[in-house]
Design an enzyme around this catalytic site. Structure first.
Site, PDB file in Angstrom:
ATOM      1  N   LYS A  84      -3.530  12.154  -6.499  1.00  0.00           N
ATOM      2  CA  LYS A  84      -2.647  11.050  -6.863  1.00  0.00           C
ATOM      3  C   LYS A  84      -3.275  10.141  -7.921  1.00  0.00           C
ATOM      4  O   LYS A  84      -2.622   9.225  -8.388  1.00  0.00           O
ATOM      5  CB  LYS A  84      -2.296  10.209  -5.628  1.00  0.00           C
ATOM      6  CG  LYS A  84      -1.238  10.821  -4.757  1.00  0.00           C
ATOM      7  CD  LYS A  84      -0.771   9.810  -3.729  1.00  0.00           C
ATOM      8  CE  LYS A  84       0.416  10.319  -2.945  1.00  0.00           C
ATOM      9  NZ  LYS A  84       0.885   9.336  -1.955  1.00  0.00           N
ATOM     10  N   HIS A  94       3.165  -1.734   4.279  1.00  0.00           N
ATOM     11  CA  HIS A  94       2.214  -1.067   5.178  1.00  0.00           C
ATOM     12  C   HIS A  94       1.842  -1.997   6.331  1.00  0.00           C
ATOM     13  O   HIS A  94       1.802  -1.580   7.494  1.00  0.00           O
ATOM     14  CB  HIS A  94       0.920  -0.697   4.437  1.00  0.00           C
ATOM     15  CG  HIS A  94       1.071   0.361   3.408  1.00  0.00           C
ATOM     16  ND1 HIS A  94       0.608   0.201   2.124  1.00  0.00           N
ATOM     17  CD2 HIS A  94       1.600   1.611   3.456  1.00  0.00           C
ATOM     18  CE1 HIS A  94       0.840   1.298   1.428  1.00  0.00           C
ATOM     19  NE2 HIS A  94       1.460   2.170   2.216  1.00  0.00           N
ATOM     20  N   SER A 104       3.303   1.513  -3.072  1.00  0.00           N
ATOM     21  CA  SER A 104       2.045   1.303  -3.805  1.00  0.00           C
ATOM     22  C   SER A 104       2.216   1.655  -5.274  1.00  0.00           C
ATOM     23  O   SER A 104       1.686   0.983  -6.154  1.00  0.00           O
ATOM     24  CB  SER A 104       0.929   2.141  -3.188  1.00  0.00           C
ATOM     25  OG  SER A 104       0.646   1.704  -1.883  1.00  0.00           O
ATOM     26  N   ARG A 132      11.140   4.079   4.497  1.00  0.00           N
ATOM     27  CA  ARG A 132      11.742   2.978   3.742  1.00  0.00           C
ATOM     28  C   ARG A 132      13.219   3.218   3.508  1.00  0.00           C
ATOM     29  O   ARG A 132      14.016   2.309   3.554  1.00  0.00           O
ATOM     30  CB  ARG A 132      11.044   2.824   2.384  1.00  0.00           C
ATOM     31  CG  ARG A 132       9.622   2.344   2.482  1.00  0.00           C
ATOM     32  CD  ARG A 132       9.016   2.336   1.120  1.00  0.00           C
ATOM     33  NE  ARG A 132       9.023   3.707   0.613  1.00  0.00           N
ATOM     34  CZ  ARG A 132       8.082   4.236  -0.140  1.00  0.00           C
ATOM     35  NH1 ARG A 132       7.072   3.517  -0.521  1.00  0.00           N
ATOM     36  NH2 ARG A 132       8.142   5.481  -0.540  1.00  0.00           N
TER      37      ARG A 132
END
Length: 174
Positions: A48, A24, A140, A102
């Site tokens: 989440k 990030h 993450s 990514r």
């Protein structure tokens, strides 16, 4: 010069940042080289099941991005949001939504989101930044999983975030 051209470009970089990673920060630092103002939008996204409460995620993002702001001269603000992304972008005066990619697997989802956002707000552009090679695999979710299983997350997150993750998971700042 048109009114749009004379306004400073403001970008929004959204995410849950649970936790913020070096990937990030790489995207944030690169965005700071091309935008005079960047608003990092921390999404509530309770679905989440975040490790950190919203207020702590906002505080960590603020702390971890201070050096980027100082080094780049870009004004970086951090704000929580629980609305449609395009509505949040409008509320902060943004004309650009930044998204990090990514791998090819990210592209399909991000491409669909960019299309939906364009239909909702054709005046807001989505700009994709590719993650640097050394950060392409960091997420993450993986950081939390590795930490939960006792692995070393030192190379994936900044120091303060590492300490907070370990504290949250009951492992102290070992």
């Amino acid at each position: 010069m048109s009114e749009a051209a004379s306004r400073p470009r403001i970008g929004v970089y959204p995410g849950t940042f649970d936790p913020i990673t070096n990937g990030h920060l790489d995207i944030i630092a690169r965005a700071a080289r091309i935008l005079p103002r960047l608003v990092i939008g921390v999404a509530i996204n309770a679905g989440k099941g975040p490790l950190f409460p919203l207020e702590e995620r906002v505080a960590l993002v603020r702390a971890e991005t201070e050096r980027v702001a100082q080094a780049s001269g870009t004004e970086i603000a951090v704000a929580a949001f629980d609305t449609l992304l395009v509505e949040f972008a409008r509320s902060v005066g943004a004309t650009v939504i930044l998204r990090g990619l990514r791998a090819v697997s990210d592209f399909d989802y991000e491409f669909q989101m960019a299309g939906m956002n364009y239909r909702l707000a054709p005046d807001i552009e989505t700009v994709f930044l590719m993650a640097s090679e050394r950060h392409q695999f960091i997420s993450s979710r993986f950081v939390k999983e590795i930490a939960l299983l006792g692995g070393d997350i030192t190379s994936f997150v900044p120091t303060l975030t590492r300490e907070r993750v370990l504290e949250r998971l009951g492992g102290g700042a070992a």
